[in-house]
Enzyme design. Structure first.
Site, short mmCIF file in Angstrom:
data_model
loop_
_atom_site.label_atom_id
_atom_site.label_comp_id
_atom_site.label_asym_id
_atom_site.label_seq_id
_atom_site.Cartn_x
_atom_site.Cartn_y
_atom_site.Cartn_z
N ASN A 136 0.83 -1.22 0.00
CA ASN A 136 0.00 0.00 0.00
C ASN A 136 0.86 1.27 0.00
OD1 ASN A 136 1.01 0.05 2.57
ND2 ASN A 136 -0.96 0.02 3.62
N HIS A 138 3.32 1.96 2.15
CA HIS A 138 3.80 2.43 3.44
C HIS A 138 5.33 2.31 3.56
CE1 HIS A 138 3.19 -1.70 5.73
NE2 HIS A 138 4.40 -1.64 5.21
C1 F6R Z 1 9.32 -3.07 8.72
C2 F6R Z 1 8.73 -1.95 7.98
C3 F6R Z 1 7.80 -2.16 6.84
C4 F6R Z 1 8.33 -3.17 5.81
C5 F6R Z 1 7.34 -3.35 4.66
C6 F6R Z 1 7.80 -4.40 3.68
O1 F6R Z 1 10.17 -2.61 9.74
O2 F6R Z 1 8.99 -0.86 8.34
O3 F6R Z 1 7.57 -0.93 6.20
O4 F6R Z 1 9.57 -2.73 5.32
O5 F6R Z 1 6.09 -3.72 5.17
O6 F6R Z 1 7.79 -5.66 4.30
P1 F6R Z 1 8.34 -6.95 3.56
O7 F6R Z 1 9.79 -6.76 3.37
O8 F6R Z 1 8.04 -8.09 4.52
O9 F6R Z 1 7.59 -7.05 2.27
#
Ligand code: F6R
Length: 253
Positions: A136, A138
């Site tokens: 999304n 973030h």
């Molecule tokens: C984790 C964080 C999140 C992840 C994001 C991607 O500390 O801040 O923003 O970086 O959700 O997560 P993955 O790498 O599991 O797809």
């Protein structure tokens, strides 16, 4: 913003590890902003390998993690404290007192957030912030609609994030809120490195890099950062319109 499209996630991960190793070579007392999540797993393995085989030294490094779930004690197996211990901290020579992760279980969470911002300032600010990206858009747990000037705070998790992260939880229900550094906090880091791999991230990457800057795509705020690199594999880059230009930048560098 610089976009690097590597042939494989492994190549992008190695480039990120080399960037971190280069920083620690120039500045052994660097302050690193760290992320969790699947994207970071190979990077932490790579850094552990550089520590073991080439003596990459973490003894003077200070770290600040982006986020932690509210309600989980540090020793909880699904906490980001546990993730970081298992994936990095227990495998390199970092000082335990130099590690900072928000305390999601504290009685006064607002104070935790204020103290976290102060601790970052007292450490001299973050030299390099690692970031993943949610589907999304973030960064950290700054979900769509987060203020682009936000600071460390408690925030509810978006439905998409709850869905995407539920698989990491051994117990139900998973926490529904988290403490996260704000977008304003992240933008103050001297350098940002965002890693994204796989087609599930393609839309978020394209909106963040080439779309309008909007609270609805928190990572788009990185367009304002003076030293931000996106390290991608071809699948994560597949929805970018300007790929030929990014490739020409890479061949020039
Ligand atoms: C984790 C964080 C999140 C992840 C994001 C991607 O500390 O801040 O923003 O970086 O959700 O997560 P993955 O790498 O599991 O797809």
């Amino acid at each position: 913003m610089e976009i690097f499209i590597h042939d494989t996630p492994q190549a992008a991960t190695r480039a990120a590890a080399r960037t971190i190793a280069g920083l620690l070579g120039r500045k052994p007392e660097a302050v690193l902003g760290l992320a969790t999540g699947d994207t970071m797993l190979a990077l932490y393995d790579e850094l552990v390998g550089l520590h073991r085989d080439e003596g990459l030294d973490f003894s003077r490094v200070t770290t600040f993690n982006l986020d932690e779930y509210v309600g989980l004690p540090p020793e909880h197996p699904d906490s980001y404290h546990s993730f970081m211990r298992e994936r990095l901290f227990d495998r390199v020579n970092i000082r335990p007192q130099a590690v900072h992760i928000p305390d999601g279980q504290a009685a006064d969470l607002s104070q935790v957030c204020v103290d976290y911002e102060e601790a970052i300032q007292e450490a001299g600010g973050i030299d390099l912030q690692l970031l993943g990206i949610g589907r999304n858009g973030h960064i950290g747990f700054n979900e769509p609609s987060s203020s682009l000037a936000s600071r460390t705070r408690v925030t509810p998790l978006a439905r998409q994030t709850l869905k995407d992260n539920r698989c990491h939880f051994h117990e139900e229900p998973m926490p529904s809120s988290a403490i996260t550094m704000g977008i304003g906090t992240i933008l103050q880091a001297r350098q940002c490195l965002l890693l994204a791999f796989g087609s599930a991230k393609a839309k978020a990457v394209a909106r963040a890099a080439e779309g309008p800057v909007t609270t609805m795509v928190p990572a788009s705020a990185l367009q304002f950062h003076p030293d931000c690199r996106f390290l991608l594999d071809p699948a994560a880059a597949s929805k970018l319109k300007n790929q030929a230009y990014y490739a020409s930048q890479q061949s020039d560098s």
